[in-house]
Design a protein around this motif. Structure first.
Motif, PDB file in Angstrom:
ATOM      1  N   GLU A  12     -13.243   3.436   3.007  1.00  0.00           N
ATOM      2  CA  GLU A  12     -13.489   3.092   1.603  1.00  0.00           C
ATOM      3  C   GLU A  12     -12.209   3.081   0.777  1.00  0.00           C
ATOM      4  OE1 GLU A  12     -17.299   4.212  -0.469  1.00  0.00           O
ATOM      5  OE2 GLU A  12     -17.284   5.771   1.083  1.00  0.00           O
ATOM      6  N   ASN A  13     -11.194   3.849   1.183  1.00  0.00           N
ATOM      7  CA  ASN A  13      -9.969   3.924   0.383  1.00  0.00           C
ATOM      8  C   ASN A  13      -8.868   2.993   0.888  1.00  0.00           C
ATOM      9  OD1 ASN A  13      -9.368   5.309   2.733  1.00  0.00           O
ATOM     10  ND2 ASN A  13      -8.274   6.975   1.717  1.00  0.00           N
ATOM     11  N   SER A  14      -9.228   2.032   1.737  1.00  0.00           N
ATOM     12  CA  SER A  14      -8.240   1.071   2.235  1.00  0.00           C
ATOM     13  C   SER A  14      -8.294  -0.203   1.407  1.00  0.00           C
ATOM     14  CB  SER A  14      -8.521   0.739   3.713  1.00  0.00           C
ATOM     15  OG  SER A  14      -7.787  -0.404   4.111  1.00  0.00           O
ATOM     16  N   GLN A  15      -7.171  -0.569   0.794  1.00  0.00           N
ATOM     17  CA  GLN A  15      -7.103  -1.810   0.025  1.00  0.00           C
ATOM     18  C   GLN A  15      -7.319  -3.019   0.924  1.00  0.00           C
ATOM     19  OE1 GLN A  15      -7.124  -2.046  -3.130  1.00  0.00           O
ATOM     20  NE2 GLN A  15      -5.526  -0.908  -4.191  1.00  0.00           N
ATOM     21  N   VAL A  16      -6.767  -2.987   2.125  1.00  0.00           N
ATOM     22  CA  VAL A  16      -6.913  -4.108   3.043  1.00  0.00           C
ATOM     23  C   VAL A  16      -8.370  -4.291   3.439  1.00  0.00           C
ATOM     24  CG1 VAL A  16      -6.411  -4.879   5.410  1.00  0.00           C
ATOM     25  CG2 VAL A  16      -4.549  -4.088   3.928  1.00  0.00           C
ATOM     26  N   ALA A  17      -9.038  -3.203   3.829  1.00  0.00           N
ATOM     27  CA  ALA A  17     -10.451  -3.290   4.202  1.00  0.00           C
ATOM     28  C   ALA A  17     -11.288  -3.780   3.027  1.00  0.00           C
ATOM     29  CB  ALA A  17     -10.951  -1.937   4.688  1.00  0.00           C
TER      30      ALA A  17
END
Length: 332
Positions: free
Chosen positions: A186-191
């Motif tokens: 949830e805290n991945s900008q890419v994801a």
């Protein structure tokens, strides 16, 4: 066992009857040396096994000709591929690469940045640990951040959002309307960019995908493949190839056939995507272009950020939903 001593510029100069300055200029592509003589000098240097003395050059110029590359976790399969792309781009510019591993730890990331600067790198390329940002103004050498289009200070990135849109359009065109999305951290900008791109296409088509968050790992994909009720879905879109491969193996172990019972997509086009059975439909990043632009930025050849297009790679893991799968009648 004794080692052969590397040859010196003086030996090359004596062999060819030219000055050491001429040899040095030819090997660095500097000065007024004819192309014929320069080619002859380079051939002689190769024959003699000449290796530049980077330590001496650093003392003379104040530059190490070394770039630091910091990745979040060298054990994850995408990052060695990035490292190879950076290494190739650096070699084209006569640069060496020092690689550091943040081990998915923000404190380790800070330490590695300080450590690389202490070791004398001329510039840094950083793929940030998720949930962190890099402030270039706080670092004493040029920095290129490789992450997502929305990351502060990003210099080079793939178009993750459009990659997500391509996956969604592909699945809708095949006729899928019950979608599972393995959304990664949830805290991945890419994801987040990848998943939001998918949802931008799914939702206007009247499809509300089920989003499941997890680590971006093979193991996490396996857990989701074992624990979720897969009868509810005709297709699964994973935000990372590693998630998709773990999911595929777990689902197949439960008796689900891919793509007959459930279609599956990934993102990144790792080697895993090509060797898993069936081969994985996924999105390919242009790692070479991303790496080249990041190097261009830190060496002063470019002063702009860029987003690079991605490609949809269709393989055998996606197909039209069968009548059985579309009706959700598969039984384990």
């Amino acid at each position: 066992m004794s080692q052969t001593r590397p040859s010196s510029i003086r030996e090359i100069a004596d062999k060819l009857g030219v000055s050491t300055a001429t040899v040095s200029n030819a090997l660095r592509g500097k000065g007024r040396v004819s192309s014929t003589l320069a080619a002859q000098i380079r051939r002689e240097a190769d024959m003699l096994g000449y290796v530049p003395d980077h330590t001496a050059r650093a003392l003379r110029t104040g530059k190490s000709n070394t770039v630091g590359l910091l990745v979040p976790n060298i054990g994850q399969p995408l990052f060695p591929a990035f490292a190879q792309a950076i290494e190739r781009a650096a070699k084209q510019r006569g640069l060496a690469v020092l690689i550091g591993d943040s081990q998915s730890d923000p404190q380790q990331q800070d330490f590695e940045i300080r450590n690389m600067i202490a070791r004398g790198v001329d510039a840094l390329i950083v793929i940030p640990t998720r949930g962190t940002t890099i402030a270039p103004e706080s670092v004493s050498v040029p920095v290129a951040v490789i992450d997502s289009a929305v990351t502060a200070g990003n210099i080079a990135a793939s178009d993750h959002r459009e990659g997500g849109r391509m996956i969604a359009r592909h699945l809708i065109e095949l006729g899928h309307d019950r979608l599972l999305v393995l959304a990664g951290p949830e805290n991945s900008q890419v994801a987040r960019e990848r998943v939001e791109g998918m949802c931008e296409v799914f939702r206007p088509a009247g499809i509300e995908p089920a989003l499941k968050y997890s680590d971006a790992t093979f193991e996490a994909g396996g857990i989701l493949g074992r624990e979720l009720d897969l009868h509810r879905f005709t297709a699964c879109a994973a935000a990372y190839d590693a998630l998709a491969v773990g999911f595929a193996i777990a689902a197949q172990n439960r008796g689900f056939s891919i793509p007959a019972d459930i279609s599956l997509t990934g993102f990144d086009d790792l080697m895993w995507a090509q060797i898993v059975s069936p081969p994985l439909t996924t999105v390919r990043q242009d790692l070479e272009s991303v790496a080249n632009h990041a190097l261009s930025f830190v060496v002063g050849e470019s002063d702009t950020s860029r987003i690079f297009p991605t490609d949809l790679v269709v393989r055998q893991s996606t197909a039209r939903p069968s009548a059985l799968a579309k009706g959700g009648l598969h039984a384990e």
